[in-house]
Design an enzyme around this catalytic site. Sequence first.
Site, PDB file in Angstrom:
ATOM      1  N   LEU A 156       0.873  -1.170   0.000  1.00  0.00           N
ATOM      2  CA  LEU A 156       0.000   0.000   0.000  1.00  0.00           C
ATOM      3  C   LEU A 156       0.906   1.214   0.000  1.00  0.00           C
ATOM      4  O   LEU A 156       1.899   1.243   0.745  1.00  0.00           O
ATOM      5  CB  LEU A 156      -0.893   0.027   1.251  1.00  0.00           C
ATOM      6  N   ASP A 157       0.597   2.217  -0.841  1.00  0.00           N
ATOM      7  CA  ASP A 157       1.453   3.393  -0.825  1.00  0.00           C
ATOM      8  C   ASP A 157       1.357   4.084   0.530  1.00  0.00           C
ATOM      9  O   ASP A 157       0.433   3.823   1.316  1.00  0.00           O
ATOM     10  CB  ASP A 157       1.088   4.341  -1.974  1.00  0.00           C
ATOM     11  N   SER A 158       2.282   4.949   0.821  1.00  0.00           N
ATOM     12  CA  SER A 158       2.395   5.519   2.162  1.00  0.00           C
ATOM     13  C   SER A 158       1.141   6.270   2.588  1.00  0.00           C
ATOM     14  O   SER A 158       0.828   6.340   3.779  1.00  0.00           O
ATOM     15  CB  SER A 158       3.620   6.439   2.248  1.00  0.00           C
TER      16      SER A 158
END
Length: 324
Positions: free
Chosen positions: A188-190
């Site tokens: 998951l992106d930040s």
Amino acid sequence: MSDRNPQGRKPAGRKPQGNKPQGKGGQKPARQYGTPRPGQKGGPFRSDAKEGYDRNLGAARTPQRPNRAKREQNFSSVHDPEGVRLQKVMASAGVASRRVCEDLIAEGRVEVDGKVVTETGVRVDPEQVVIHVDGIRLQLDTTLRYYAFNKPRGVVSTMDDPEGRTCISDYLKKGKYDSARLFHVGRLDSETEGLLLLTNDGELANRLTHPSFEIPKTYLVQVPGPMAKGVGAQLKEGMQLEDGFAQVDSFKLVDSTPGHVLVEVVLHSGRNRIVRRMFKEVGYPVERLVRVKFGPLGLGDQKQGTIRQLSHQEMGHIMSAVGL
């Protein structure tokens, strides 16, 4: 058949949840997403108040009951005189008490290496056999670990970040997980929150991330509102992005407040920032994004930043989803 109960009363139904028209005057203050409704329990972005992670997931598939002619053959083909009684292995794996496990065996609901076993005298080697109960595989390897992590916003989906940013291992150090040599499944992106699976089971991780299994992922997406008609249809029809064609499997409007809309989408693609790019393409840049389900696993009411061990049923269902 009538839908009335014996007393002649209709069962109470839920009030439909739709978009409420906004009046020009006397509007209530906009409720910020991430806060529960009055009387509603739970934390931010709960998609379903009954979606607790401790719920009974049911059977993954219904095994066929064997006929009597096959019973003796099944017994001899899986029986290991030096092994452990099947009901004891099942009880140790957390299925139920030995007595209940005996009933499950007698009812033809247990498979050993793909063969239905109905005799309680069967002995097996837990390290050599694969056991399914109601289609759910039992995990008999006690060295394997499976956890669900509710990743907060701003956390990098890595175990070690050379730039010193907060990452998954920082949360593992808070508990008794750092010695298990865990790794995360997918990314998951930040800025995206929600469900990540942590495990040391390499075979399961490879299958979950392989495109051929098409594991569905469910997201709650907050975007600027109001939303024009036809956006959901456009996302389901799909579009051409810079790295290929993309589409959602389903689209559902969940809620709306002045200036914001909350929708639920399901898609099986795991490409980088795919949800954000799709919504940007249709003119609705994502304000907040939370993954609430990964295949059959649900985030439920798990708090942000916490790690919990998967239940035996959750483990069995996600293994069934990838053919294990």
